[in-house]
Design a protein around this motif. Structure first.
Motif, PDB file in Angstrom:
ATOM      1  N   ASN A 103      -5.887  -5.798  -2.025  1.00  0.00           N
ATOM      2  CA  ASN A 103      -5.829  -5.043  -0.770  1.00  0.00           C
ATOM      3  C   ASN A 103      -7.155  -4.391  -0.412  1.00  0.00           C
ATOM      4  OD1 ASN A 103      -3.201  -5.496   0.153  1.00  0.00           O
ATOM      5  ND2 ASN A 103      -2.333  -3.882  -1.126  1.00  0.00           N
ATOM      6  N   GLN A 104      -7.902  -3.955  -1.413  1.00  0.00           N
ATOM      7  CA  GLN A 104      -9.161  -3.267  -1.123  1.00  0.00           C
ATOM      8  C   GLN A 104     -10.198  -4.177  -0.474  1.00  0.00           C
ATOM      9  OE1 GLN A 104     -11.108  -2.132  -4.973  1.00  0.00           O
ATOM     10  NE2 GLN A 104      -9.465  -3.363  -5.832  1.00  0.00           N
TER      11      GLN A 104
ATOM     12  N   GLU B 230       0.569   4.075  -2.901  1.00  0.00           N
ATOM     13  CA  GLU B 230       0.107   5.442  -2.612  1.00  0.00           C
ATOM     14  C   GLU B 230       1.097   6.493  -3.089  1.00  0.00           C
ATOM     15  OE1 GLU B 230      -2.641   6.654   0.825  1.00  0.00           O
ATOM     16  OE2 GLU B 230      -1.233   5.215   1.710  1.00  0.00           O
TER      17      GLU B 230
ATOM     18  N   ARG C  20     -10.754   0.079   4.853  1.00  0.00           N
ATOM     19  CA  ARG C  20     -10.848   1.182   3.890  1.00  0.00           C
ATOM     20  C   ARG C  20      -9.518   1.325   3.163  1.00  0.00           C
ATOM     21  NH1 ARG C  20     -12.296   7.570   5.130  1.00  0.00           N
ATOM     22  NH2 ARG C  20     -12.361   8.235   2.947  1.00  0.00           N
ATOM     23  N   ALA C  21      -9.431   0.743   1.987  1.00  0.00           N
ATOM     24  CA  ALA C  21      -8.202   0.837   1.199  1.00  0.00           C
ATOM     25  C   ALA C  21      -8.059   2.259   0.663  1.00  0.00           C
ATOM     26  CB  ALA C  21      -8.223  -0.157   0.053  1.00  0.00           C
TER      27      ALA C  21
ATOM     28  N   TYR D 211      -6.832   3.364  -2.085  1.00  0.00           N
ATOM     29  CA  TYR D 211      -6.807   3.534  -3.542  1.00  0.00           C
ATOM     30  C   TYR D 211      -7.677   2.482  -4.200  1.00  0.00           C
ATOM     31  CZ  TYR D 211      -3.862  -0.602  -3.771  1.00  0.00           C
ATOM     32  OH  TYR D 211      -3.413  -1.900  -3.658  1.00  0.00           O
ATOM     33  N   ASP D 212      -8.019   2.735  -5.448  1.00  0.00           N
ATOM     34  CA  ASP D 212      -8.687   1.751  -6.293  1.00  0.00           C
ATOM     35  C   ASP D 212      -7.832   1.602  -7.552  1.00  0.00           C
ATOM     36  OD1 ASP D 212     -10.474   1.065  -8.723  1.00  0.00           O
ATOM     37  OD2 ASP D 212     -11.726   0.519  -7.005  1.00  0.00           O
TER      38      ASP D 212
ATOM     39  N   GLN E 238      -9.968  -8.335  -9.839  1.00  0.00           N
ATOM     40  CA  GLN E 238     -10.729  -7.756  -8.730  1.00  0.00           C
ATOM     41  C   GLN E 238     -11.878  -8.673  -8.336  1.00  0.00           C
ATOM     42  OE1 GLN E 238     -12.022  -3.794  -9.904  1.00  0.00           O
ATOM     43  NE2 GLN E 238     -10.826  -2.898  -8.269  1.00  0.00           N
TER      44      GLN E 238
ATOM     45  N   VAL F   7       0.819  -1.212   0.000  1.00  0.00           N
ATOM     46  CA  VAL F   7       0.000   0.000   0.000  1.00  0.00           C
ATOM     47  C   VAL F   7       0.855   1.265   0.000  1.00  0.00           C
ATOM     48  CG1 VAL F   7      -1.629   1.379   1.362  1.00  0.00           C
ATOM     49  CG2 VAL F   7      -2.031  -1.058   1.045  1.00  0.00           C
TER      50      VAL F   7
ATOM     51  N   ARG G 125     -11.952 -10.854  -4.792  1.00  0.00           N
ATOM     52  CA  ARG G 125     -13.015 -10.466  -3.866  1.00  0.00           C
ATOM     53  C   ARG G 125     -13.718 -11.714  -3.339  1.00  0.00           C
ATOM     54  NH1 ARG G 125     -16.070  -7.730  -7.104  1.00  0.00           N
ATOM     55  NH2 ARG G 125     -15.575  -5.592  -6.487  1.00  0.00           N
TER      56      ARG G 125
ATOM     57  N   ASP H 196      -7.944   5.041  -9.772  1.00  0.00           N
ATOM     58  CA  ASP H 196      -6.857   5.957  -9.435  1.00  0.00           C
ATOM     59  C   ASP H 196      -5.586   5.764 -10.266  1.00  0.00           C
ATOM     60  OD1 ASP H 196      -8.374   7.140  -7.351  1.00  0.00           O
ATOM     61  OD2 ASP H 196      -7.890   5.442  -6.043  1.00  0.00           O
TER      62      ASP H 196
END
Length: 324
Positions: free
Chosen positions: A101-102, A79, A107-108, A110-111, A309, A75, A313, A115
């Protein structure tokens, strides 16, 4: 995983046919480029980043420097890139935690699709199931038997919660019906060092970072995690054929830029990436390290991230994996 194999064929075909640089963005780059690897030196992202940066420096005519900004399962470095100017001079190379990570964090920050701008999928590769040479196992079946005989007493090193070695290890636990306990380290390099030092008995590191240790006798490889055997270690069985039906784990490496990076810059980078990776010597060079060149278009890379993703998930929710 068929998608990765399809992208490999398409990407190389496009790369071979498209060697002319885009007309726009020809003034780029005019200075050194920073390629941020959000994991410590020695891990697979760092290995692939350095292989790529060396050739891109030659092709672009400007130095590309790998900058390791590790922490928080990738992360921190991610970032750094997200918050950098979208001018093509700060890029990211990342892997599965980029999209997973999300789903691990409340609350990650970034997306990966919102992003960032995808530039190219570079390559894919499997992991290895490796053990310390002192562990009395030489096959996957023997590892399973030992793990069942000592539930919760056998440990494997991972590179952080939700990283590739962690997910590969949990998938093994699930499908083999065992409980090998994850011990988290700050990256793939430290995770490998822990195995070599005998701090843990098992790890699931990427083939690109472990092949040298295996050939040097510092690790014992039991199997490869892909659906098919790998040309770099052809004698090594897959986990599935060694006794865990349905097991398959491959990773991928993507180069991305901050949202808002001009399309002309993205196209210039993509063209250079495809040009250097499509050369027969580089394809062979990567294969010798267990890597399969993909060299995708930006659109293919973005579509793959979206697919990943959705996949991770589901896996993370079903396994109940959470960042601590």
């Amino acid at each position: 995983m068929n998608l990765l194999r399809g992208l490999t064929a398409v990407g190389l075909a496009v790369a071979a046919a498209t060697l002319a640089l885009p007309t726009l963005g020809q003034s780029y780059p005019s200075k050194a480029i920073r390629l941020v690897s959000p994991f410590p030196p020695g891990g697979s992202v760092d290995v692939v980043g350095r292989l790529l940066a060396a050739k891109l420096s030659e092709s672009l005519g400007q130095q590309m420097l790998v900058d390791n900004r590790s922490g928080a399962s990738g992360v921190i470095g991610t970032e750094v890139v997200m918050n950098s100017p979208p001018d093509g001079y700060t890029l990211l190379i990342n892997t599965i935690p980029f999209v997973s990570n999300q789903f691990l964090m409340p609350r990650a920050p970034y997306d990966p699709l919102r992003d960032f701008v995808s530039i190219s999928l570079v390559a894919s590769s499997p992991s290895l199931v490796t053990v310390h040479p002192s562990l009395p196992v030489r096959t996957i079946q023997e590892l399973i038997a030992l793990a069942r005989a000592k539930p919760g007493q056998l440990y494997y090193s991972a590179a952080g919660v939700g990283t590739n070695p962690h997910i590969a290890g949990e998938l093994f636990n699930l499908l083999a019906g065992v409980d090998i306990v994850a011990v988290q380290f700050k990256g793939g390099g430290p995770a490998d060092t822990a195995l070599i030092a005998g701090e843990v008995g098992v790890t699931f590191g990427n083939i690109s970072q472990e092949i040298g240790y295996v050939k040097g006798g510092r690790m014992r490889a039991l199997a490869v995690t892909s659906a098919k055997r790998n040309p770099a270690l052809p004698e090594l069985p897959t986990v599935a054929e060694a006794g865990v039906p349905g097991y398959e784990f491959d990773t991928w490496f993507v180069v991305a830029a901050p949202k808002g990076t001009p399309r002309a810059v993205v196209d210039t980078l993509n063209t250079h990436i495809r040009k250097v990776l499509a050369s027969p010597d580089q394809v062979k060079f990567y294969e010798e390290r267990g890597l399969t060149v993909i060299a995708s278009t930006p659109e293919q890379a973005a579509a793959h991230l979206e697919s990943e993703q959705q996949k991770w998930r589901r896996v993370i929710k079903e396994r109940g994996i959470k960042a601590e």
